[in-house]
Design a protein around this motif. Structure first.
Motif, PDB file in Angstrom:
ATOM      1  N   MET A   1       0.820  -1.214   0.000  1.00 20.92           N
ATOM      2  CA  MET A   1       0.000   0.000   0.000  1.00 20.92           C
ATOM      3  C   MET A   1       0.855   1.265   0.000  1.00 20.92           C
ATOM      4  N   THR A   2       2.071   1.190   0.549  1.00 17.64           N
ATOM      5  CA  THR A   2       2.951   2.360   0.506  1.00 17.64           C
ATOM      6  C   THR A   2       3.754   2.397  -0.800  1.00 17.64           C
TER       7      THR A   2
ATOM      8  N   HIS B   1      -6.876   0.576  -3.423  1.00 17.61           N
ATOM      9  CA  HIS B   1      -7.712   0.220  -2.262  1.00 17.61           C
ATOM     10  C   HIS B   1      -8.812  -0.782  -2.626  1.00 17.61           C
ATOM     11  N   GLN B   2      -9.052  -1.000  -3.921  1.00 18.34           N
ATOM     12  CA  GLN B   2     -10.098  -1.930  -4.349  1.00 18.34           C
ATOM     13  C   GLN B   2      -9.582  -3.372  -4.484  1.00 18.34           C
ATOM     14  N   PHE B   3      -8.332  -3.586  -4.094  1.00 24.88           N
ATOM     15  CA  PHE B   3      -7.735  -4.926  -4.148  1.00 24.88           C
ATOM     16  C   PHE B   3      -7.394  -5.396  -2.739  1.00 24.88           C
ATOM     17  N   SER B   4      -7.324  -6.718  -2.562  1.00 31.18           N
ATOM     18  CA  SER B   4      -6.917  -7.269  -1.268  1.00 31.18           C
ATOM     19  C   SER B   4      -5.409  -7.119  -1.102  1.00 31.18           C
TER      20      SER B   4
ATOM     21  N   THR C   1      -4.785   4.922 -11.037  1.00 34.36           N
ATOM     22  CA  THR C   1      -5.286   3.584 -11.360  1.00 34.36           C
ATOM     23  C   THR C   1      -4.111   2.624 -11.536  1.00 34.36           C
ATOM     24  N   ILE C   2      -4.408   1.347 -11.442  1.00 30.69           N
ATOM     25  CA  ILE C   2      -3.373   0.325 -11.638  1.00 30.69           C
ATOM     26  C   ILE C   2      -2.808   0.418 -13.058  1.00 30.69           C
ATOM     27  N   GLU C   3      -3.664   0.742 -14.024  1.00 32.51           N
ATOM     28  CA  GLU C   3      -3.221   0.900 -15.415  1.00 32.51           C
ATOM     29  C   GLU C   3      -2.142   1.977 -15.524  1.00 32.51           C
TER      30      GLU C   3
END
Length: 567
Positions: free
Chosen positions: A109-110, A162-165, A117-119
């Motif tokens: 997360m850091t 934040h939308q991923f585990s 976005t991940i893209e």
């Protein structure tokens, strides 16, 4: 012939250090962090660098990627693909990062930008190094996500971190690291904060990628099970020096240096029976007529309010915890372990069912009465640095609960703090020092002392040793056992480390998706699991012996294949 000797005959290392020394200029004196280290990592090989905090592991790795602070003085060589990066201009180093050398950080997360976005984050390095642009870069990013096992990559690439585990975020960080086909990847504690099942998946992924891409990996970790599972060779660091190197079998099974022997002796071992063995439960203990229940949950339901809709995090869970007992709660992230602990601390309301401390149902209490009950509960959090006020001296940190609950005067509080420092084996002189002046293990001891300030009937320990080195972890666990015998508190111990629960707890609750799937005595549940999920958890827990770990990995693969025959 070993991988290292095979590669040596072909010539060329992915990463090597030659007499590397790193020291830092500080206000008081120079700190010599790395002392004349020499080490090689060959293509397609995993070298584990192990040692306690402060041994120089991370300083060594950051020297190779050029991320040391300005007050660092470096001598010797750090060669990436034969090119010495020590003293290299920043502009040239920037071109080498991602293409020649990449890094997987401990906390995803850091390492990820929360507002991109991940893209955007995956295509950034491709465009920066001129490898792909526009639609081609996006196609490559989707391919990378697919490679690291992210489901529905075309859809999910538009999402934010934040939308991923936690496990998926670590996979994304690994995808970023391999995006430009680097010669070497430095993995700095890549699985520390992950559950055993997610950890096993990440290790499988790293193993698969290094074989497929012939990438060298420098693995920095304090988890000896991870070393046994993934590494080809091991290098042990102690106070800035390399004290032992060898194959994983040589170092883990036949350690020669006293420090290596001490490290391995500190590792908690999980004693597990073969899941195919016939289960014969131990004779039931005679019920103690004087057993005093401290915590009781009956048909407990806990919910989070998600913008008007309810998310049920814990569903119909029941358990008991008596005085002088330790109850372990285990399961993956999202199973509801920490949610139960939050509810006991009064940080989450009870939706239905009973949650009682010393016979008093928390759900039925008014705020003033709940405050009095909470004075009987101590808590140890996962991250000691984050749970101590950096502006408070240690003495004030320990006595804070007495101040909040208006117990005693200044003299009696100071006396209590001194007694507790004695109990956790720290000198009384630390009273006037600040949290940042102590090591991670010392800070966790301070947190334990603070939790015991008001003589609690119940201690909540939420992953109290997951961020600690094995030797420090062993000392902290030994201390919790010792203190429990002295103070006789009940302890709710939340953890994803099954070996720690096996060592410490009397009883265990295994949780999955908010439900209790198996519970009972540790000797029954962890040594002779009956539920498939418990077996899967146990199969995923690595052990610090290479031969046994290889067998366990194969057994886990077969177990997963039996459960998912179509995959």
């Amino acid at each position: 012939m070993s991988i290292a000797s095979e590669q040596a005959t072909k010539g060329g290392t992915a990463l090597s250090f030659e007499n590397l020394s790193v020291s830092f200029e500080t206000e008081f004196a120079d700190v010599h962090a790395v002392k004349g280290l020499s080490l090689e990592v060959y293509p397609g090989e995993v070298v584990a660098l192990v040692g306690e905090s402060g041994s120089g592991k991370s300083v060594t790795s950051t020297a190779a990627i050029g991320l040391l602070p300005p007050n660092a003085y470096i001598t010797g060589k750090a060669l990436v693909g034969g090119v010495n990066v020590v003293g290299m201009p920043e502009s040239k180093l920037r071109k080498m990062r991602a293409t020649d050398i990449a890094m997987v950080f401990q906390e995803p997360m850091t390492a990820l930008n929360p507002v991109l976005t991940i893209e955007r984050q995956l295509t950034e390095s491709l465009e920066l190094h001129g490898l792909a642009y526009g639609k081609d870069a996006t196609a490559r990013a989707i391919e990378l996500l697919e490679m690291v096992g992210i489901p529905e990559p075309r859809k999910r690439i538009k999402q934010y971190p934040h939308q991923f585990s936690g496990g998926q975020r670590q996979r994304i960080v690994i995808a970023m690291a391999i995006s430009c086909d680097p010669k070497v990847i430095i993995a700095d504690e890549p699985t520390t904060a992950l559950d055993v099942t997610v950890q096993a998946e990440i290790l499988d992924l790293l193993r698969e990628l290094k074989d497929k891409l012939n990438t060298g990996i420098l693995l920095i970790t304090h988890n000896m099970g991870v070393v046994a599972d993934l590494a080809d060779r091991v290098a042990v660091m102690f106070r800035g020096s390399l004290v032992e190197t060898g194959t994983v079998d040589q170092v883990l099974n036949h350690p020669e240096h006293p420090y290596t022997q001490k490290l391995l002796a500190s590792v908690p071992r999980l004693a597990v029976m073969d899941v195919t063995d016939t289960w014969v439960p131990e004779p039931a203990d005679v019920v103690d007529p004087d057993r005093k229940l401290v915590l009781e949950a009956r048909n407990l339901v806990l919910e989070y309010d998600m913008r008007g809709s309810k998310f049920r995090a814990v569903d119909d869970v029941s358990f008991e915890l008596g005085r002088g007992e330790i109850l372990g709660i285990v399961g993956e992230s999202g199973s509801g372990k920490s949610t139960v602990a939050k509810a006991v601390l009064g940080l989450l309301p009870v939706a239905s069912g009973v949650l009682a401390v010393q016979g008093t149902n928390l759900a039925a209490l008014r705020p003033k009465a709940a405050r009095a009950i909470r004075a009987k509960i101590g808590v140890i959090f996962q991250d000691p640095a984050a749970s101590l006020n950096p502006r408070f001296p240690i003495g004030d940190c320990i006595t804070e609960p007495m101040v909040v609950h208006k117990v005693g005067n200044r003299a009696s509080r100071t006396k209590r703090a001194q007694e507790l420092l004695d109990a956790v084996h720290l000198p009384r002189t630390v009273m006037n020092r600040y949290p940042h002046e102590l090591s991670g293990g010392q800070r966790q001891r301070i947190c334990i002392a603070r939790a015991l300030t008001l003589d609690p009937e119940l201690l909540i320990a939420d992953e109290p040793t997951s961020a600690l080195d094995v030797s420090v972890q062993a000392a902290v666990l030994e201390m919790i056992q010792e203190l429990q015998e002295s103070y006789e508190f009940a302890c709710l111990f939340v953890s994803h480390d099954l070996a720690v629960v096996d060592l410490l707890a009397h009883n265990v609750v295994v949780m999955k998706d908010g439900k209790s799937v198996e519970q009972g005595r540790v000797t029954d549940v962890l040594h002779s699991p009956q539920h498939d999920y418990t077996r899967r958890l146990l199969a995923a827990a690595p052990v610090p012996e290479p031969g046994e770990q290889a067998e366990r990995r194969e057994a886990r693969r077969l177990l997963m294949a039996m459960e998912n025959p179509d995959s």
